[in-house]
Design a protein around this motif. Sequence first.
Motif, PDB file in Angstrom:
ATOM      1  N   GLU A 146       0.797  -1.227   0.000  1.00  0.00           N
ATOM      2  CA  GLU A 146       0.000   0.000   0.000  1.00  0.00           C
ATOM      3  C   GLU A 146       0.827   1.274   0.000  1.00  0.00           C
ATOM      4  OE1 GLU A 146      -3.242   0.152   2.756  1.00  0.00           O
ATOM      5  OE2 GLU A 146      -3.385  -2.024   2.899  1.00  0.00           O
ATOM      6  N   SER A 168      -1.121   8.367   6.187  1.00  0.00           N
ATOM      7  CA  SER A 168      -1.636   7.138   5.593  1.00  0.00           C
ATOM      8  C   SER A 168      -1.377   5.934   6.490  1.00  0.00           C
ATOM      9  CB  SER A 168      -1.001   6.918   4.216  1.00  0.00           C
ATOM     10  OG  SER A 168      -1.380   5.675   3.672  1.00  0.00           O
ATOM     11  N   GLN A 201      -1.028   5.837   9.728  1.00  0.00           N
ATOM     12  CA  GLN A 201      -1.912   5.894  10.894  1.00  0.00           C
ATOM     13  C   GLN A 201      -3.330   5.469  10.523  1.00  0.00           C
ATOM     14  OE1 GLN A 201      -1.480   9.925  12.296  1.00  0.00           O
ATOM     15  NE2 GLN A 201       0.715   9.707  12.612  1.00  0.00           N
ATOM     16  N   ASP A 202      -3.825   5.958   9.394  1.00  0.00           N
ATOM     17  CA  ASP A 202      -5.185   5.607   8.965  1.00  0.00           C
ATOM     18  C   ASP A 202      -5.324   4.107   8.739  1.00  0.00           C
ATOM     19  OD1 ASP A 202      -5.925   8.245   9.082  1.00  0.00           O
ATOM     20  OD2 ASP A 202      -5.760   8.603   6.929  1.00  0.00           O
ATOM     21  N   ARG A 203      -4.327   3.507   8.084  1.00  0.00           N
ATOM     22  CA  ARG A 203      -4.430   2.092   7.754  1.00  0.00           C
ATOM     23  C   ARG A 203      -4.300   1.210   8.986  1.00  0.00           C
ATOM     24  NH1 ARG A 203      -7.244   0.374   5.161  1.00  0.00           N
ATOM     25  NH2 ARG A 203      -6.124  -1.435   4.311  1.00  0.00           N
ATOM     26  N   ARG A 209      -5.303   1.916  12.003  1.00  0.00           N
ATOM     27  CA  ARG A 209      -6.591   1.983  12.696  1.00  0.00           C
ATOM     28  C   ARG A 209      -7.662   1.174  11.958  1.00  0.00           C
ATOM     29  NH1 ARG A 209      -7.913   5.441  16.513  1.00  0.00           N
ATOM     30  NH2 ARG A 209      -6.250   6.894  15.927  1.00  0.00           N
ATOM     31  N   THR A 210      -7.751   1.361  10.651  1.00  0.00           N
ATOM     32  CA  THR A 210      -8.780   0.672   9.868  1.00  0.00           C
ATOM     33  C   THR A 210      -8.602  -0.838   9.904  1.00  0.00           C
ATOM     34  OG1 THR A 210      -9.020   2.573   8.391  1.00  0.00           O
ATOM     35  CG2 THR A 210      -9.779   0.446   7.560  1.00  0.00           C
ATOM     36  N   ILE A 211      -7.361  -1.301   9.739  1.00  0.00           N
ATOM     37  CA  ILE A 211      -7.099  -2.738   9.734  1.00  0.00           C
ATOM     38  C   ILE A 211      -7.394  -3.351  11.103  1.00  0.00           C
ATOM     39  CG2 ILE A 211      -5.216  -4.437   9.661  1.00  0.00           C
ATOM     40  CD1 ILE A 211      -4.041  -2.734   7.344  1.00  0.00           C
ATOM     41  N   GLU A 240      -9.300  -2.318  13.621  1.00  0.00           N
ATOM     42  CA  GLU A 240     -10.721  -2.316  13.965  1.00  0.00           C
ATOM     43  C   GLU A 240     -11.514  -3.253  13.057  1.00  0.00           C
ATOM     44  OE1 GLU A 240     -10.835   2.294  15.699  1.00  0.00           O
ATOM     45  OE2 GLU A 240     -11.726   1.813  13.747  1.00  0.00           O
ATOM     46  N   GLY A 241     -11.177  -3.265  11.764  1.00  0.00           N
ATOM     47  CA  GLY A 241     -11.925  -4.090  10.822  1.00  0.00           C
ATOM     48  C   GLY A 241     -11.699  -5.578  11.018  1.00  0.00           C
ATOM     49  N   SER A 260     -13.122  -6.738  19.211  1.00  0.00           N
ATOM     50  CA  SER A 260     -13.008  -5.303  18.985  1.00  0.00           C
ATOM     51  C   SER A 260     -11.553  -4.886  19.209  1.00  0.00           C
ATOM     52  CB  SER A 260     -13.933  -4.507  19.914  1.00  0.00           C
ATOM     53  OG  SER A 260     -13.577  -4.717  21.271  1.00  0.00           O
TER      54      SER A 260
END
Length: 395
Positions: A230, A273, A275-277, A279-281, A283-284, A292
């Motif tokens: 990514e 980017s 940091q965003d990924r 968190r998203t990974i 949590e998802g 959780s």
Amino acid sequence: MKGVSVRDEARELNGEMVGWRRHIHLHPEVGFDTGGTAAFVAERLNEAGAVEVRTGVGRSGVTAVIRGARPGRTLALRADMDALPVSEETGLPFASAHPGRMHACGHDAHTAMLLGAAVLLGRHREDLQGAVKLIFQPAEEIGMGAMAMIQDGVLEGVDAIAGLHTGSLWNGADAGEIGFRPGAVMAAADTFTIDVSGKGGHGAQPDRSVDPISIACQVYATLQTVISRETPPLAPAVLTVGSFQAGSAPNVIPDSCTMKGTIRSLSKETRSSLQDRIRTIAEGVAAAMRGSARVAFTYGPPPVVCDPDMTEKLVRAAGAVVGPEHVRPIDEPAMVSEDMAFYMERVPGVFFSHPSTLGGGLDFPHHHPKFTVNEDVLWTGAGTFAELALTWQEA
């Protein structure tokens, strides 16, 4: 500049700088607890004829000013004073007198070289345009000292700044030379904590539990694709998980699992980017596996980015001290961090490499209990600092 012999004077001062460096090395102090070092620095600055010597800046830092005979702008020169919580194993006769504390990153040499620059500039006030503010900073190793000093007003009236790092962080230059690189030279450094929550239970009945270790393992595996799949190949970045903790018994599925790691980047875009990924990974993946995850970041220094114009001035000044043939471009940035970046976010600056390797199998990496520096080249750092201060406002 006509009449200025910084190179020769810096060479002659090397022995005195070695003495200062050894005194500081013998008495290492960590974090903001640098009162003894600060007192030693302030005494040397007063001897050098610096004015407005202040202690307690940014809790335990020191600042001073050397004013030139001619009007002009103000350049700040910065050194860090703090040591590390490391037990020294060098066997040197001036090894740390305090168990569990050691100058394992060269800050003792940084401080000695800036004191040397203060002496040189004090001798050449008639040639100095404007003023030089000397900044001796605590708490670099914990990433908090620079901001504490900034909040205490250390950059007020400052037009540009310069700093250095000794040792062997970068390839491209050897002891006695100076290394430079315009643009990003060190990385932003942030840490993250991922707390994964599940449902504990008996190890023999995993179907009745939500295993947070299993979830965390999937999160870990997926995070490894953030860099490889990514992040653009030409955008240097690091994502490392260095701590994975869960459970206390072999037959018990715990309720939670905690992962901790670091991310390094050279641009704001990559930093955001990553940091965003994360968190998203986290949590998802956790949600998909019936658990959780909570992600928290601790933000460290931004990238150290050298101003091109200040870098050009540094190259010229260093060339006058060590010879143009010994001023080398740094091959690539280092993915370690430095809170010098906080100053350089606010005023144009340059952060240069001061190689001080010994060779012969005597060199150890920064933060190693056997780390030391080549004291014979302290004059090159002090001389470059002083020459830059004397010439940076020339056309």
